[in-house]
Design a protein around this motif. Sequence first.
Motif, PDB file in Angstrom:
ATOM      1  N   GLU A 295       2.396   4.831   0.799  1.00  0.00           N
ATOM      2  CA  GLU A 295       2.515   5.451   2.116  1.00  0.00           C
ATOM      3  C   GLU A 295       1.418   6.476   2.374  1.00  0.00           C
ATOM      4  N   ASP A 296       1.065   7.253   1.358  1.00  0.00           N
ATOM      5  CA  ASP A 296       0.029   8.273   1.569  1.00  0.00           C
ATOM      6  C   ASP A 296      -1.336   7.639   1.838  1.00  0.00           C
TER       7      ASP A 296
ATOM      8  N   ARG B  53      -5.590   6.176   5.802  1.00  0.00           N
ATOM      9  CA  ARG B  53      -6.373   5.148   6.510  1.00  0.00           C
ATOM     10  C   ARG B  53      -6.180   5.280   8.016  1.00  0.00           C
ATOM     11  N   GLU B  54      -4.955   5.556   8.426  1.00  0.00           N
ATOM     12  CA  GLU B  54      -4.668   5.712   9.852  1.00  0.00           C
ATOM     13  C   GLU B  54      -5.426   6.909  10.416  1.00  0.00           C
ATOM     14  N   ILE B  55      -5.437   8.001   9.666  1.00  0.00           N
ATOM     15  CA  ILE B  55      -6.171   9.206  10.097  1.00  0.00           C
ATOM     16  C   ILE B  55      -7.660   8.893  10.182  1.00  0.00           C
ATOM     17  N   ARG B  56      -8.197   8.198   9.197  1.00  0.00           N
ATOM     18  CA  ARG B  56      -9.612   7.822   9.180  1.00  0.00           C
ATOM     19  C   ARG B  56      -9.957   6.982  10.407  1.00  0.00           C
ATOM     20  N   ASP B  57      -9.102   6.011  10.707  1.00  0.00           N
ATOM     21  CA  ASP B  57      -9.361   5.134  11.851  1.00  0.00           C
ATOM     22  C   ASP B  57      -9.315   5.927  13.171  1.00  0.00           C
ATOM     23  N   LEU B  58      -8.372   6.874  13.283  1.00  0.00           N
ATOM     24  CA  LEU B  58      -8.276   7.700  14.501  1.00  0.00           C
ATOM     25  C   LEU B  58      -9.511   8.585  14.665  1.00  0.00           C
TER      26      LEU B  58
ATOM     27  N   ALA C 279      -1.783   4.695   3.262  1.00  0.00           N
ATOM     28  CA  ALA C 279      -1.696   4.131   4.609  1.00  0.00           C
ATOM     29  C   ALA C 279      -1.917   5.226   5.659  1.00  0.00           C
ATOM     30  N   LEU C 280      -1.322   6.420   5.441  1.00  0.00           N
ATOM     31  CA  LEU C 280      -1.517   7.527   6.385  1.00  0.00           C
ATOM     32  C   LEU C 280      -2.969   7.985   6.421  1.00  0.00           C
TER      33      LEU C 280
ATOM     34  N   THR D  34       0.846  -1.193   0.000  1.00  0.00           N
ATOM     35  CA  THR D  34       0.000   0.000   0.000  1.00  0.00           C
ATOM     36  C   THR D  34       0.884   1.247   0.000  1.00  0.00           C
TER      37      THR D  34
ATOM     38  N   LYS E 283     -12.441   6.555  15.881  1.00  0.00           N
ATOM     39  CA  LYS E 283     -12.344   6.249  17.306  1.00  0.00           C
ATOM     40  C   LYS E 283     -12.778   7.441  18.141  1.00  0.00           C
TER      41      LYS E 283
END
Length: 139
Positions: free
Chosen positions: A121-122, A127-132, A124-125, A119, A135
Amino acid sequence: MLKEFKEFALKGNVVDLAIGIIIGAAFSGLVNSIVNDIIMPIIGVITGGIDYTNKFIQLAGEPQTTLDAARKAGATVAYGNFLTLLINFLIVAWILFLIVKGMNRMKREKAAAPAPVATPEDVALLREIRDLLAKQKVG
């Protein structure tokens, strides 16, 4: 010159070819046995006990009862021998077809399962922001 010959003779293709010829000779004996010892007797039973290996048409000389005698007497068409060789050829061709078909299937299966693409890098970042963010909304 000796060095060049050694390099040529020991290349993978030459060795593979030699192995193929040796296996082919052994395979030929196996196919001959299958045809002469298994298939032709079955065909003989189906056709009323006819032994095709000794079937011939004598074109010249005195009529003979065996193929060897007919060949010595003159022109002879040994169609029984031809039939046996034709069956040999068809068996070898069929087995080689099945081998090549199997190899092609294995190549397709190997090519059809490519390695997973990493995946970017952009992405992946993001997706990480979306998941945060998800939450934070829940909690």
